[in-house]
Design a protein around this motif. Sequence first.
Motif, PDB file in Angstrom:
ATOM      1  N   ILE A   1     -34.240 -13.870  -8.932  1.00 58.94           N
ATOM      2  CA  ILE A   1     -33.683 -15.189  -8.588  1.00 58.94           C
ATOM      3  C   ILE A   1     -32.175 -15.084  -8.372  1.00 58.94           C
ATOM      4  CG2 ILE A   1     -33.254 -17.538  -9.441  1.00 58.94           C
ATOM      5  CD1 ILE A   1     -35.974 -17.396 -10.876  1.00 58.94           C
ATOM      6  N   GLU A   2     -31.510 -14.323  -9.224  1.00 59.15           N
ATOM      7  CA  GLU A   2     -30.063 -14.141  -9.101  1.00 59.15           C
ATOM      8  C   GLU A   2     -29.694 -13.555  -7.733  1.00 59.15           C
ATOM      9  OE1 GLU A   2     -27.795 -14.952 -11.352  1.00 59.15           O
ATOM     10  OE2 GLU A   2     -26.078 -14.104 -10.267  1.00 59.15           O
ATOM     11  N   LYS A   3     -30.488 -12.601  -7.297  1.00 59.82           N
ATOM     12  CA  LYS A   3     -30.176 -11.863  -6.058  1.00 59.82           C
ATOM     13  C   LYS A   3     -30.651 -12.597  -4.807  1.00 59.82           C
ATOM     14  CE  LYS A   3     -31.033  -7.339  -3.935  1.00 59.82           C
ATOM     15  NZ  LYS A   3     -31.953  -6.193  -3.940  1.00 59.82           N
ATOM     16  N   ARG A   4     -31.883 -13.161  -4.861  1.00 58.67           N
ATOM     17  CA  ARG A   4     -32.511 -13.687  -3.642  1.00 58.67           C
ATOM     18  C   ARG A   4     -32.754 -15.177  -3.671  1.00 58.67           C
ATOM     19  NH1 ARG A   4     -36.461  -9.244  -1.167  1.00 58.67           N
ATOM     20  NH2 ARG A   4     -36.880 -11.075   0.081  1.00 58.67           N
ATOM     21  N   GLY A   5     -32.523 -15.805  -4.816  1.00 60.41           N
ATOM     22  CA  GLY A   5     -32.845 -17.221  -4.949  1.00 60.41           C
ATOM     23  C   GLY A   5     -34.299 -17.405  -5.333  1.00 60.41           C
ATOM     24  N   GLU A   6     -34.668 -18.656  -5.572  1.00 58.61           N
ATOM     25  CA  GLU A   6     -36.058 -18.964  -5.910  1.00 58.61           C
ATOM     26  C   GLU A   6     -36.964 -18.593  -4.729  1.00 58.61           C
ATOM     27  OE1 GLU A   6     -36.078 -22.858  -8.631  1.00 58.61           O
ATOM     28  OE2 GLU A   6     -35.061 -23.171  -6.712  1.00 58.61           O
ATOM     29  N   GLY A   7     -38.233 -18.327  -5.027  1.00 56.03           N
ATOM     30  CA  GLY A   7     -39.170 -18.077  -3.929  1.00 56.03           C
ATOM     31  C   GLY A   7     -40.301 -17.168  -4.346  1.00 56.03           C
ATOM     32  N   MET A   8     -41.055 -16.696  -3.356  1.00 55.25           N
ATOM     33  CA  MET A   8     -42.232 -15.876  -3.623  1.00 55.25           C
ATOM     34  C   MET A   8     -41.824 -14.547  -4.239  1.00 55.25           C
ATOM     35  SD  MET A   8     -44.652 -16.598  -0.325  1.00 55.25           S
ATOM     36  CE  MET A   8     -43.332 -16.698   0.901  1.00 55.25           C
ATOM     37  N   HIS A   9     -42.414 -14.242  -5.372  1.00 52.81           N
ATOM     38  CA  HIS A   9     -42.033 -13.046  -6.126  1.00 52.81           C
ATOM     39  C   HIS A   9     -43.050 -11.919  -5.955  1.00 52.81           C
ATOM     40  CE1 HIS A   9     -41.732 -10.588  -9.857  1.00 52.81           C
ATOM     41  NE2 HIS A   9     -40.443 -10.695  -9.599  1.00 52.81           N
ATOM     42  N   HIS A  10     -44.326 -12.217  -6.109  1.00 48.30           N
ATOM     43  CA  HIS A  10     -45.362 -11.198  -5.897  1.00 48.30           C
ATOM     44  C   HIS A  10     -46.691 -11.838  -5.548  1.00 48.30           C
ATOM     45  CE1 HIS A  10     -46.046 -11.914 -10.339  1.00 48.30           C
ATOM     46  NE2 HIS A  10     -47.304 -11.786  -9.989  1.00 48.30           N
ATOM     47  N   ILE A  11     -47.613 -11.006  -5.048  1.00 45.10           N
ATOM     48  CA  ILE A  11     -48.995 -11.455  -4.860  1.00 45.10           C
ATOM     49  C   ILE A  11     -49.892 -10.551  -5.682  1.00 45.10           C
ATOM     50  CG2 ILE A  11     -48.661 -12.498  -2.605  1.00 45.10           C
ATOM     51  CD1 ILE A  11     -49.817 -10.056  -1.269  1.00 45.10           C
ATOM     52  N   CYS A  12     -51.057 -11.058  -6.014  1.00 42.09           N
ATOM     53  CA  CYS A  12     -51.956 -10.312  -6.903  1.00 42.09           C
ATOM     54  C   CYS A  12     -53.359 -10.262  -6.324  1.00 42.09           C
ATOM     55  CB  CYS A  12     -51.970 -10.982  -8.278  1.00 42.09           C
ATOM     56  SG  CYS A  12     -53.117 -10.181  -9.439  1.00 42.09           S
ATOM     57  N   PHE A  13     -53.876  -9.043  -6.183  1.00 39.76           N
ATOM     58  CA  PHE A  13     -55.254  -8.853  -5.723  1.00 39.76           C
ATOM     59  C   PHE A  13     -56.161  -8.547  -6.906  1.00 39.76           C
ATOM     60  CE2 PHE A  13     -53.270  -6.736  -1.734  1.00 39.76           C
ATOM     61  CZ  PHE A  13     -53.116  -7.964  -1.111  1.00 39.76           C
ATOM     62  N   GLU A  14     -57.340  -9.144  -6.887  1.00 49.40           N
ATOM     63  CA  GLU A  14     -58.391  -8.811  -7.852  1.00 49.40           C
ATOM     64  C   GLU A  14     -59.042  -7.502  -7.425  1.00 49.40           C
ATOM     65  OE1 GLU A  14     -59.851 -11.031 -10.421  1.00 49.40           O
ATOM     66  OE2 GLU A  14     -61.000  -9.225 -10.933  1.00 49.40           O
ATOM     67  N   VAL A  15     -59.195  -6.575  -8.356  1.00 45.01           N
ATOM     68  CA  VAL A  15     -59.888  -5.313  -8.072  1.00 45.01           C
ATOM     69  C   VAL A  15     -60.923  -5.043  -9.171  1.00 45.01           C
ATOM     70  CG1 VAL A  15     -57.831  -4.312  -6.953  1.00 45.01           C
ATOM     71  CG2 VAL A  15     -58.267  -3.831  -9.376  1.00 45.01           C
ATOM     72  N   ASP A  16     -61.843  -4.139  -8.866  1.00 46.76           N
ATOM     73  CA  ASP A  16     -62.733  -3.615  -9.902  1.00 46.76           C
ATOM     74  C   ASP A  16     -62.193  -2.260 -10.334  1.00 46.76           C
ATOM     75  OD1 ASP A  16     -64.543  -5.737  -9.689  1.00 46.76           O
ATOM     76  OD2 ASP A  16     -65.624  -4.750  -8.048  1.00 46.76           O
TER      77      ASP A  16
END
Lengths: 141, 141
Positions: free
Chosen positions: A75-90
């Motif tokens: 947040i300090e560097k880029r501001g608020e926003g999308m941080h990561h995405i998460c995939f479900e795996v087996d």
Amino acid sequence: MAEQACIAKHLHHIAIAVKDIEDTVKFYQDTFGLGKIDIVEVPDQKVRAALAKIGGTELEFIQPTDPTTGVAQFIEKRGEGMHHICFEVDHLADTLKRLETKGTRLIDKTPRQGLAGTIAFIHPAATRGVLIELVDSHAKR
Amino acid sequence: MAEQACIAKHLHHIAIAVKDIEDTVKFYQDTFGLGKIDIVEVPDQKVRAALAKIGGTELEFIQPTDPTTGVAQFIEKRGEGMHHICFEVDHLADTLKRLETKGTRLIDKTPRQGLAGTIAFIHPAATRGVLIELVDSHAKR
């Protein structure tokens, strides 16, 4: 496992780093009519978090509670926003071994415990700038 | 429409801005076993694009073909990575009016034609840093 079997079964969540989670949750509720959203403290990750269901996936809002964490620095560097995405795996441990064999740069080479199951992160340098979390939610704590 | 009806029915896609779409598609195919992914030219948006299905949603890779576009400037400023997310909605024109009445800052106050239907963008200043596209895919061209 066949070489071309799809590892990513499902988009588990998109995480959005924010400064004020109450304010954010209120905005998303009011704007998109998302209904009740609980805010929880996650002391071991030094965040406050809230999950909002959108169809078959979730928005995860995360507010850092410690300025030294990766989320706070993001947040300090880029501001608020999308941080990561998460995939479900087996079979997360096997998946990580397979990725490592392919030369994919990993943050976590072995699964660790997360909120929704065992988790691991792939390094964004490998994925064209996207921080990708993998979760095996069958392995809940 | 009830005040608290959920506007966002479904996460339609997550868009990822990249410099080299062939290289990116090959990486995601090889790494996650995503199968065949077609790359298409979208001259009116000055991008090359590719869609990869993950469960019920899609990753959309976009490579700018013109350095003056917003996507090119995004990469120049922030590097490759997540550019926007898109929610499926019904009745997009009505939804935009409702958002405007609430004071939500919009990039598009009326729907315009996109690839998957009529679309409009909400300004990231309103959404805590997330560029959000709304699509009504019943209104396909």
